[in-house]
Write a protein that holds these residues in place. Structure first.
Motif, PDB file in Angstrom:
ATOM      1  N   CYS A 189       0.827  -1.207   0.000  1.00 49.89           N
ATOM      2  CA  CYS A 189       0.000   0.000   0.000  1.00 49.89           C
ATOM      3  C   CYS A 189       0.862   1.257   0.000  1.00 49.89           C
ATOM      4  O   CYS A 189       0.543   2.242  -0.669  1.00 49.89           O
ATOM      5  CB  CYS A 189      -0.931  -0.003   1.215  1.00 49.89           C
ATOM      6  SG  CYS A 189      -2.255  -1.225   1.150  1.00 49.89           S
ATOM      7  N   ASP A 190       1.953   1.226   0.740  1.00 55.42           N
ATOM      8  CA  ASP A 190       2.857   2.368   0.798  1.00 55.42           C
ATOM      9  C   ASP A 190       3.457   2.673  -0.564  1.00 55.42           C
ATOM     10  O   ASP A 190       3.610   3.827  -0.961  1.00 55.42           O
ATOM     11  CB  ASP A 190       3.961   2.088   1.824  1.00 55.42           C
ATOM     12  CG  ASP A 190       4.985   3.200   1.900  1.00 55.42           C
ATOM     13  OD1 ASP A 190       4.595   4.379   1.838  1.00 55.42           O
ATOM     14  OD2 ASP A 190       6.187   2.904   2.005  1.00 55.42           O
ATOM     15  N   ARG A 191       3.790   1.651  -1.297  1.00 53.08           N
ATOM     16  CA  ARG A 191       4.483   1.829  -2.571  1.00 53.08           C
ATOM     17  C   ARG A 191       3.529   1.903  -3.771  1.00 53.08           C
ATOM     18  O   ARG A 191       3.980   2.034  -4.910  1.00 53.08           O
ATOM     19  CB  ARG A 191       5.476   0.677  -2.772  1.00 53.08           C
ATOM     20  CG  ARG A 191       6.643   0.723  -1.794  1.00 53.08           C
ATOM     21  CD  ARG A 191       7.748   1.639  -2.278  1.00 53.08           C
ATOM     22  NE  ARG A 191       8.258   1.174  -3.548  1.00 53.08           N
ATOM     23  CZ  ARG A 191       9.079   0.129  -3.687  1.00 53.08           C
ATOM     24  NH1 ARG A 191       9.472  -0.550  -2.626  1.00 53.08           N
ATOM     25  NH2 ARG A 191       9.497  -0.241  -4.887  1.00 53.08           N
ATOM     26  N   SER A 192       2.240   1.828  -3.546  1.00 51.45           N
ATOM     27  CA  SER A 192       1.292   1.893  -4.654  1.00 51.45           C
ATOM     28  C   SER A 192       1.282   3.287  -5.260  1.00 51.45           C
ATOM     29  O   SER A 192       1.641   4.274  -4.615  1.00 51.45           O
ATOM     30  CB  SER A 192      -0.117   1.534  -4.161  1.00 51.45           C
ATOM     31  OG  SER A 192      -0.562   2.482  -3.204  1.00 51.45           O
ATOM     32  N   ASP A 193       0.846   3.367  -6.512  1.00 51.52           N
ATOM     33  CA  ASP A 193       0.746   4.661  -7.185  1.00 51.52           C
ATOM     34  C   ASP A 193      -0.436   5.463  -6.662  1.00 51.52           C
ATOM     35  O   ASP A 193      -0.400   6.693  -6.645  1.00 51.52           O
ATOM     36  CB  ASP A 193       0.622   4.454  -8.690  1.00 51.52           C
ATOM     37  CG  ASP A 193       1.826   3.725  -9.259  1.00 51.52           C
ATOM     38  OD1 ASP A 193       2.910   4.336  -9.329  1.00 51.52           O
ATOM     39  OD2 ASP A 193       1.695   2.533  -9.601  1.00 51.52           O
ATOM     40  N   ALA A 194      -1.472   4.769  -6.252  1.00 48.34           N
ATOM     41  CA  ALA A 194      -2.618   5.411  -5.608  1.00 48.34           C
ATOM     42  C   ALA A 194      -3.090   4.500  -4.483  1.00 48.34           C
ATOM     43  O   ALA A 194      -3.234   3.290  -4.685  1.00 48.34           O
ATOM     44  CB  ALA A 194      -3.740   5.659  -6.605  1.00 48.34           C
ATOM     45  N   PHE A 195      -3.311   5.066  -3.310  1.00 51.63           N
ATOM     46  CA  PHE A 195      -3.772   4.297  -2.151  1.00 51.63           C
ATOM     47  C   PHE A 195      -5.174   4.771  -1.798  1.00 51.63           C
ATOM     48  O   PHE A 195      -5.431   5.967  -1.661  1.00 51.63           O
ATOM     49  CB  PHE A 195      -2.832   4.501  -0.971  1.00 51.63           C
ATOM     50  CG  PHE A 195      -3.334   3.908   0.321  1.00 51.63           C
ATOM     51  CD1 PHE A 195      -3.585   2.552   0.423  1.00 51.63           C
ATOM     52  CD2 PHE A 195      -3.551   4.706   1.434  1.00 51.63           C
ATOM     53  CE1 PHE A 195      -4.066   1.999   1.613  1.00 51.63           C
ATOM     54  CE2 PHE A 195      -4.017   4.169   2.624  1.00 51.63           C
ATOM     55  CZ  PHE A 195      -4.274   2.814   2.714  1.00 51.63           C
ATOM     56  N   VAL A 196      -6.099   3.818  -1.665  1.00 47.12           N
ATOM     57  CA  VAL A 196      -7.493   4.130  -1.349  1.00 47.12           C
ATOM     58  C   VAL A 196      -7.846   3.469  -0.032  1.00 47.12           C
ATOM     59  O   VAL A 196      -7.657   2.259   0.135  1.00 47.12           O
ATOM     60  CB  VAL A 196      -8.447   3.625  -2.452  1.00 47.12           C
ATOM     61  CG1 VAL A 196      -9.878   4.056  -2.160  1.00 47.12           C
ATOM     62  CG2 VAL A 196      -8.002   4.126  -3.817  1.00 47.12           C
ATOM     63  N   THR A 197      -8.335   4.259   0.908  1.00 48.52           N
ATOM     64  CA  THR A 197      -8.713   3.713   2.202  1.00 48.52           C
ATOM     65  C   THR A 197     -10.215   3.846   2.397  1.00 48.52           C
ATOM     66  O   THR A 197     -10.815   4.854   2.003  1.00 48.52           O
ATOM     67  CB  THR A 197      -7.976   4.428   3.344  1.00 48.52           C
ATOM     68  OG1 THR A 197      -8.483   3.970   4.596  1.00 48.52           O
ATOM     69  CG2 THR A 197      -8.151   5.940   3.264  1.00 48.52           C
ATOM     70  N   ASN A 198     -10.822   2.835   2.994  1.00 49.77           N
ATOM     71  CA  ASN A 198     -12.274   2.818   3.172  1.00 49.77           C
ATOM     72  C   ASN A 198     -12.671   3.055   4.620  1.00 49.77           C
ATOM     73  O   ASN A 198     -13.812   2.845   4.993  1.00 49.77           O
ATOM     74  CB  ASN A 198     -12.839   1.468   2.691  1.00 49.77           C
ATOM     75  CG  ASN A 198     -14.333   1.531   2.433  1.00 49.77           C
ATOM     76  OD1 ASN A 198     -14.891   2.595   2.189  1.00 49.77           O
ATOM     77  ND2 ASN A 198     -14.996   0.392   2.491  1.00 49.77           N
ATOM     78  N   ASN A 199     -11.715   3.442   5.467  1.00 47.99           N
ATOM     79  CA  ASN A 199     -12.042   3.796   6.846  1.00 47.99           C
ATOM     80  C   ASN A 199     -10.930   4.684   7.379  1.00 47.99           C
ATOM     81  O   ASN A 199      -9.978   4.991   6.675  1.00 47.99           O
ATOM     82  CB  ASN A 199     -12.204   2.551   7.718  1.00 47.99           C
ATOM     83  CG  ASN A 199     -10.870   2.017   8.209  1.00 47.99           C
ATOM     84  OD1 ASN A 199      -9.888   1.992   7.476  1.00 47.99           O
ATOM     85  ND2 ASN A 199     -10.816   1.586   9.445  1.00 47.99           N
ATOM     86  N   ASN A 200     -11.067   5.112   8.625  1.00 42.28           N
ATOM     87  CA  ASN A 200     -10.073   6.024   9.189  1.00 42.28           C
ATOM     88  C   ASN A 200      -9.339   5.372  10.355  1.00 42.28           C
ATOM     89  O   ASN A 200      -9.091   6.003  11.375  1.00 42.28           O
ATOM     90  CB  ASN A 200     -10.743   7.324   9.648  1.00 42.28           C
ATOM     91  CG  ASN A 200      -9.750   8.465   9.773  1.00 42.28           C
ATOM     92  OD1 ASN A 200      -8.788   8.531   9.014  1.00 42.28           O
ATOM     93  ND2 ASN A 200      -9.974   9.335  10.723  1.00 42.28           N
ATOM     94  N   GLY A 201      -8.975   4.102  10.207  1.00 44.73           N
ATOM     95  CA  GLY A 201      -8.232   3.398  11.246  1.00 44.73           C
ATOM     96  C   GLY A 201      -6.756   3.752  11.223  1.00 44.73           C
ATOM     97  O   GLY A 201      -6.303   4.609  10.459  1.00 44.73           O
ATOM     98  N   ASN A 202      -5.984   3.061  12.049  1.00 43.87           N
ATOM     99  CA  ASN A 202      -4.575   3.408  12.207  1.00 43.87           C
ATOM    100  C   ASN A 202      -3.752   3.188  10.945  1.00 43.87           C
ATOM    101  O   ASN A 202      -2.885   3.994  10.610  1.00 43.87           O
ATOM    102  CB  ASN A 202      -3.981   2.605  13.363  1.00 43.87           C
ATOM    103  CG  ASN A 202      -4.515   3.085  14.692  1.00 43.87           C
ATOM    104  OD1 ASN A 202      -4.622   4.270  14.928  1.00 43.87           O
ATOM    105  ND2 ASN A 202      -4.894   2.159  15.544  1.00 43.87           N
ATOM    106  N   MET A 203      -4.001   2.085  10.234  1.00 44.78           N
ATOM    107  CA  MET A 203      -3.235   1.846   9.010  1.00 44.78           C
ATOM    108  C   MET A 203      -3.486   2.960   8.001  1.00 44.78           C
ATOM    109  O   MET A 203      -2.553   3.472   7.362  1.00 44.78           O
ATOM    110  CB  MET A 203      -3.593   0.490   8.406  1.00 44.78           C
ATOM    111  CG  MET A 203      -2.815   0.183   7.121  1.00 44.78           C
ATOM    112  SD  MET A 203      -3.074  -1.529   6.582  1.00 44.78           S
ATOM    113  CE  MET A 203      -2.307  -1.513   4.962  1.00 44.78           C
ATOM    114  N   ALA A 204      -4.748   3.365   7.874  1.00 39.60           N
ATOM    115  CA  ALA A 204      -5.090   4.426   6.932  1.00 39.60           C
ATOM    116  C   ALA A 204      -4.408   5.727   7.325  1.00 39.60           C
ATOM    117  O   ALA A 204      -3.853   6.443   6.477  1.00 39.60           O
ATOM    118  CB  ALA A 204      -6.610   4.611   6.895  1.00 39.60           C
ATOM    119  N   ARG A 205      -4.417   6.054   8.603  1.00 40.79           N
ATOM    120  CA  ARG A 205      -3.835   7.319   9.061  1.00 40.79           C
ATOM    121  C   ARG A 205      -2.317   7.323   8.904  1.00 40.79           C
ATOM    122  O   ARG A 205      -1.725   8.306   8.441  1.00 40.79           O
ATOM    123  CB  ARG A 205      -4.214   7.567  10.516  1.00 40.79           C
ATOM    124  CG  ARG A 205      -5.688   7.853  10.723  1.00 40.79           C
ATOM    125  CD  ARG A 205      -6.014   8.083  12.181  1.00 40.79           C
ATOM    126  NE  ARG A 205      -7.441   8.304  12.369  1.00 40.79           N
ATOM    127  CZ  ARG A 205      -8.012   8.570  13.532  1.00 40.79           C
ATOM    128  NH1 ARG A 205      -7.257   8.628  14.618  1.00 40.79           N
ATOM    129  NH2 ARG A 205      -9.304   8.763  13.623  1.00 40.79           N
TER     130      ARG A 205
END
Length: 568
Positions: free
Chosen positions: A406-422
């Motif tokens: 996810c860190d190295r993706s060209d676009a990252f899409v998150t579906n919630n506001n948890g710790n990984m997303a933040r």
């Protein structure tokens, strides 16, 4: 004699018998069918809606669905605009976390006989915030930090220790000028010098809070262990301490070589499939949906299944599903996420990497997303069982692989506001404002309800309008607003001249301070931080004088498991 009275009978018109028998029979059949349709109950059909579980619909709804299919047609292909993947403005911003000259070295300030131990809490990303803040806490106390302990007893049940997830030697050596760190307490004649005194500090404890609460105990006991250490440090600190946070999170915390190697393999295989790829943190697991209290149209079956899961936590408030969805606090369905991405301009030829656990509804739920993006991948499809075997039984190591991709993706899409997303949002800002998309769920919800009356072009225009300010652009969140891990504005500098990027491919491996991948710009309203699925709910209530009440008197035990479960 009076004529006979006419009675007011209701007469049903019967079609006249035609001279043509075939026509007469057909007309009579049509008449009878219409009569039964009017007098009888509506016929129900079970229709599987894209992105949701099966629901019952009558013929009127089916006719409406046909209208939607004619009016709302997702075209093939996408938008070739380059700003889907990068921002023209990102080149003016770069990560800057070096300390000032006024920040003395650890050698000058560390006091003897002060040892700080930390017991982190939750899943991988919640523990990452704890480790980052532990270094800063040790610096505030002028203490030697013992390498933090990872939580092995929470919901995630991962027995991995720090050295099995993170490169401990790199961690210690990178931070040696900031904080003295040791792997274990010193020993004298084969025995640990002292047993630690355990205590807990309140959430968002300030530097003064540490000096008032922990320092006196540390001076007396010499070894103090802070337990359940997550979000135990204030969000706003003075500049040098904030920059120390960035040095820990973005440079010192490096995964072990086996994890990095496997993560690099997954990235390489994704890049071999196309020039760019999207990573999607789906978060549509049954537990997540149950906790959110949201409803997705699955009727009694969905209410029964998710209701049974909610009963694990008796203290959860009874939610209003419609209100939660209207306020943007429900994860989008996989289909809705796919429609949003297609409306933004990503074509059906784009490859998607999905980081997710068990999806509620399984393939029926994922089907519409796969139809919109047929090139659908996960670590399980990219790697063999033999390759994943060293990681498969350890939730934190599997989460680390998803984190790297996810860190190295060209676009990252998150579906919630948890710790990984933040954490990933903050990291991607620091390393060049790489495209990071979070759905504006509040506005998109109303749009999805109205899409039956919109053409695709009208729908796509609305999506692009609603997503302004939610695309990971520079200054999307005003400096100092929001969680620091998500918006490390103190560590992001602006340059009048474009900063030249180095090789972006190393950012997850070496964490070089000079690496600045590409991204984008938007100067919209600040991103609201209103999507919280429990991981940051305070576990301690505070009295008016700022002291914390005993936890066992205020919080039911099951909420500790709940917090850990939804943290990552």
């Amino acid at each position: 004699m009076a004529p006979p009275r006419r009675r007011n009978h209701v007469r049903c018109p019967i079609p006249a018998i035609s001279a043509k028998p075939a026509f007469s029979v057909a007309a009579l059949a049509l008449f009878l069918l219409a009569s039964f349709s009017l007098l009888g109950p509506p016929v129900l059909d079970r229709v599987s809606l894209p992105g949701s579980v099966s629901v019952l619909k009558n013929h009127e709804d089916l006719e409406q669905d046909v209208g939607i299919a004619e009016l709302f047609h997702v075209p093939d292909g996408g938008n070739s605009k380059t700003d889907l993947w990068a921002s023209k403005r990102a080149k003016y911003y770069y990560g800057c976390s070096n300390s000032s000259r006024k920040f003395p070295s650890a050698e000058d300030i560390t006091q003897p006989d002060r040892y700080l131990m930390i017991a982190t809490s939750g899943g991988l990303n919640q523990q990452r915030t704890g480790i980052t803040d532990a270094v800063v806490a040790a610096r505030i106390l002028n203490a030697t930090l013992v390498v933090p302990k990872l939580d092995q007893k929470s919901f995630w049940k991962d027995a991995s220790n720090f050295t099995q997830i993170f490169d401990v030697d790199w961690f210690i050596s990178f931070l040696f000028k900031d904080v003295r760190i040791i792997k274990q307490l010193p020993r004298k004649r084969g025995k640990v010098i002292r047993s630690p005194y355990t205590m807990r500090v309140p959430r968002k404890c300030t530097p003064r809070c540490y000096q008032n609460r922990v320092l006196p105990v540390l001076l007396k006991k010499h070894v103090v262990e802070l337990t359940k250490f997550d979000f135990r440090l204030a969000n706003k600190l003075e500049t040098d301490l904030q920059k120390l946070r960035c040095r820990v999170n973005y440079h010192a915390l490096r995964f072990t070589k086996p994890i990095l190697k496997m993560g690099e393999t997954l990235i390489r295989r994704m890049k071999e499939k196309g020039k760019h790829f999207i990573a999607l943190h789906l978060r549509f697991e049954p537990d997540m949906l149950a906790f959110s209290g949201c409803y997705y149209g699955g009727g009694d079956k969905e209410k029964r299944e998710l209701g049974a899961i909610r009963k694990r936590w008796k203290t959860l408030h009874i939610s209003n599903p419609e209100k939660e969805r209207r306020h943007g606090k429900c994860p989008l369905t996989p289909e809705e996420l796919g429609l949003m991405l297609r409306a933004l301009g990503y074509g059906n030829d784009v490859h998607i990497y999905v980081a997710s656990g068990e999806v509620y509804g399984g393939e029926d739920t994922l089907g519409p997303l796969k139809a919109l993006f047929p090139n659908f991948h996960s670590k399980e499809t990219l790697a063999s069982k033999e390759e994943l075997a060293p990681f498969a039984t350890f939730s934190s190591r599997m989460a680390a692989l998803d984190f790297i991709v996810c860190d190295r993706s060209d676009a990252f899409v998150t579906n919630n506001n948890g710790n990984m997303a933040r954490i990933l949002a903050g990291r991607r800002r620091y390393f060049g404002h790489k495209r990071t998309i979070r759905p504006n769920a509040k506005k998109l919800y109303s749009l999805f309800l109205r899409r039956a009356n919109l053409t695709w072009d009208e729908f796509a225009l609305k999506v692009r309008s609603y997503q302004r300010g939610f695309m990971g652009e520079p200054k999307e969140i005003r400096p100092g607003r929001g969680e620091f891990h998500e918006n490390p504005s103190t560590c992001i500098c602006e340059n009048a001249q474009p900063k030249v990027s180095n090789d972006e491919s190393k950012s997850s491996l070496t964490y070089s301070a000079d690496e600045q991948p590409d991204s984008q710009f938007s100067d919209e309203e600040p991103l609201p931080l209103d999507q919280d699925y429990g991981e940051d709910e305070p576990l301690v209530r505070y009295s008016s004088n700022g002291t914390d009440l005993p936890q066992d008197l205020t919080v039911p035990p099951e909420l500790f498991e709940l917090e850990d479960m939804f943290s990552d």
